[in-house]
Design an enzyme around this catalytic site. Structure first.
Site, PDB file in Angstrom:
ATOM      1  N   LYS A  76       0.849  -1.185   0.000  1.00 52.44           N
ATOM      2  CA  LYS A  76       0.000   0.000   0.000  1.00 52.44           C
ATOM      3  C   LYS A  76       0.893   1.246   0.000  1.00 52.44           C
ATOM      4  CE  LYS A  76      -3.784   2.018   2.773  1.00 52.44           C
ATOM      5  NZ  LYS A  76      -4.674   1.801   3.939  1.00 52.44           N
ATOM      6  N   SER A 151      -9.586   1.988   3.097  1.00 46.34           N
ATOM      7  CA  SER A 151      -8.737   2.752   2.233  1.00 46.34           C
ATOM      8  C   SER A 151      -7.746   1.924   1.408  1.00 46.34           C
ATOM      9  CB  SER A 151      -7.950   3.762   3.075  1.00 46.34           C
ATOM     10  OG  SER A 151      -7.093   3.093   3.977  1.00 46.34           O
ATOM     11  N   SER A 175      -9.731  -0.660   7.084  1.00 46.86           N
ATOM     12  CA  SER A 175      -9.167  -0.460   5.744  1.00 46.86           C
ATOM     13  C   SER A 175      -8.534  -1.659   5.075  1.00 46.86           C
ATOM     14  CB  SER A 175      -8.136   0.659   5.782  1.00 46.86           C
ATOM     15  OG  SER A 175      -8.808   1.888   5.680  1.00 46.86           O
TER      16      SER A 175
HETATM   17  N1  GLN Z   1     -12.860   3.944   6.580  1.00 47.64           N
HETATM   18  C1  GLN Z   1     -12.220   4.259   7.801  1.00 47.64           C
HETATM   19  C2  GLN Z   1     -11.782   5.697   7.811  1.00 47.64           C
HETATM   20  O1  GLN Z   1     -12.058   6.358   6.882  1.00 47.64           O
HETATM   21  C3  GLN Z   1     -11.068   3.340   8.058  1.00 47.64           C
HETATM   22  C4  GLN Z   1      -9.816   3.774   7.431  1.00 47.64           C
HETATM   23  C5  GLN Z   1      -8.671   2.904   7.756  1.00 47.64           C
HETATM   24  O2  GLN Z   1      -8.817   1.839   8.347  1.00 47.64           O
HETATM   25  N2  GLN Z   1      -7.507   3.402   7.423  1.00 47.64           N
HETATM   26  O3  GLN Z   1     -11.181   6.178   8.709  1.00 47.64           O
END
Ligand code: GLN
Length: 476
Positions: A76, A151, A175
């Site tokens: 990532k 994400s 994410s």
């Molecule tokens: N969707 C969640 C957020 O926007 C989780 C993001 C993540 O785990 N990095 O914070």
């Protein structure tokens, strides 16, 4: 074209000489080129990956190779790889080159993995749909009209489209698990402190964990064995010994106890087809001699608010380092120190990141600290106590990974609250610090993947992977 099934069969083929790392990598380059429309890779590390492939082919011949020899891994775009760019999919870090390796990268390289590229993600890992990247959205390979989740959307998409063998993601509130669920692959969020965060671009430091997205549970166990463990560079990493996850995979799950959260299963926001798959999974688990019982958890409404108060607070602090002076983008329109800060940040960060920095600054501000930040810390403690109470009576907590399957682009982008509610089932594990996994449990009537989530006691990744392997088998 080599068809990758899992790491052990890849390694058998590499050892018996029916394929070489160089061939595998070259074929993947071609596939990546053909799949450019997905926008899943921000960059392919062509030169370094080719060199690694050559070197590892030689090691395999001489029998001196490591545990992940020939496994092609995508990172990532928030994990540092020395000499390679890393940007957290933000304009503010565009063209920034890592000065050192993340600990996970060191460990993968030490076991002869091949690092093929960096994957697109929501900017600074903030998002649930990969629509927040400065480099454009990622398409879900299963249905390109839908989001891959976020994400770590790029990491899930490259797995679903067979553009690598394993991908690493980071999980602050879901994410890894939510995109894994949307794209039909396995995703693991380790116990907080199990995997070193050294070299991970921080979003919310008391929540962030790096973990693998894989085709199979067995592959996840092997990668976890390599990346987990104490690291002197991350004082929050645990010194507890890493279990032999690959051996534990074969342990019997008979007699284990699973709690499902009645409040999740009865939630009005839960898609009926997702619910049906979950009910089937519960029945099949019972058929394996597992006790599955519903328990009350009347705190669902507190999860998302506590998560967003605390993570935005931590983010506002973590992201203050991007000031136009130390790192990355500096506005060409700045005229003095103050305008360097203001303009670099205003031009470098995207909309969602700015929203969160402002929210975080607000909840930490003198007049509101007690009302929001302190209160959310107390809620976090309560959620931890209540979750661990369930886990003292049961081995696992089972929920759907997400309330619905992958949604269409634009569906939630107008309403941040709606988007934040996508995380309702996943944020609990990060708030509490326990390990969690998303395992594919089939598809809906439109062939969109559905994932089940399991949470376990801290550091019980091994047991969690063993039951996940059984669940994975239900659909094969
Ligand atoms: N969707 C969640 C957020 O926007 C989780 C993001 C993540 O785990 N990095 O914070």
């Amino acid at each position: 074209m080599y068809s990758f099934k899992n790491i052990s069969s890849l390694q058998a083929d590499l050892k018996n000489g029916s394929i070489t790392c160089t061939q595998v990598v070259n074929e993947l380059f071609e596939q990546i080129e053909k799949s450019k429309n997905l926008n899943a890779y921000i960059e392919v590390f062509t030169e370094s990956a080719k060199q690694q492939a050559l070197a590892i082919d030689a090691k395999i011949k001489s029998g001196t190779h490591g545990k992940l020899a020939g496994v092609v891994i995508a990172l990532k775009d928030n994990i540092a790889y020395k000499g390679h760019k890393v940007s957290a999919s933000s304009k503010i870090l565009e063209n920034f080159t890592s000065l050192y390796n993340a600990t996970v990268v060191e460990r993968l390289l030490a076991e002869d993995a091949i690092l093929i590229g960096r994957t697109n993600c929501d900017e600074f890992a903030m998002g649930s749909s990969n629509e927040n990247s400065a480099f454009g959205k990622v398409l879900n390979p299963v249905n390109t009209n839908t989001v891959p989740g976020g994400s770590s959307g790029g990491s899930a998409a490259v797995m679903a489209a067979n553009l690598c063998h394993v991908a690493l993601g980071s999980d602050t509130g879901g994410s890894i698990r939510q995109p894994a669920s949307f794209c039909g692959v396995v995703g693991v969020k380790p116990t907080y402190g199990r995997v070193s965060r050294w070299g991970l671009l921080a979003y919310a430091s008391s929540f962030d964990q790096i973990g693998p997205l894989t085709k199979t549970v067995e592959d996840a166990a092997l990668v976890m064995e390599v990346i987990a463990g104490n690291d002197e560079n991350d004082s929050t990493s645990s010194s507890k010994e890493v279990s032999k996850y690959t051996t534990q995979l074969n342990d019997s799950i008979k007699g284990t106890k699973v709690a499902y959260l009645k409040d999740c299963m009865e939630s009005s926001g839960l898609n009926p087809e997702v619910k049906t798959r979950m009910e089937e999974t519960i029945e099949k688990l019972k058929g394996e001699g597992v006790t599955v019982e519903g328990v009350d958890f009347p705190y669902l409404d507190y999860l998302v608010p506590a998560y967003y108060v605390l993570t935005t607070a931590e983010a506002s602090s973590n992201l203050s380092r991007y000031d136009g002076v130390h790192y990355g983008y500096r506005s060409p329109n700045a005229t003095d120190l103050e305008s360097t800060y203001k303009k670099s940040r205003a031009e470098g960060f995207g909309k969602e990141v700015k929203r969160r920095i402002m929210l975080g600054t607000f909840v930490l501000s003198a007049g509101y600290y007690d009302a929001y930040y302190s209160k959310a810390q107390k809620v976090r403690r309560l959620l931890r106590d209540k979750t661990l109470e369930i886990l003292s009576k049961y081995d696992f907590i089972l929920t759907p990974s997400t309330p619905s399957v992958a949604f269409e682009f634009g569906k939630n982008s107008k309403d941040p609250i709606q988007m934040y509610l996508e995380d309702i089932f996943t944020v609990q594990a990060n708030l509490v610090g326990v390990p969690a996994i998303s395992v594919p449990v089939g598809v809906n009537s439109a062939n969109m993947p559905i994932g089940a989530q399991l949470m376990a006691k801290p550091f019980e990744e091994g047991k969690m992977l063993a039951i996940s392997k059984v669940i994975e088998g239900f659909n094969k």
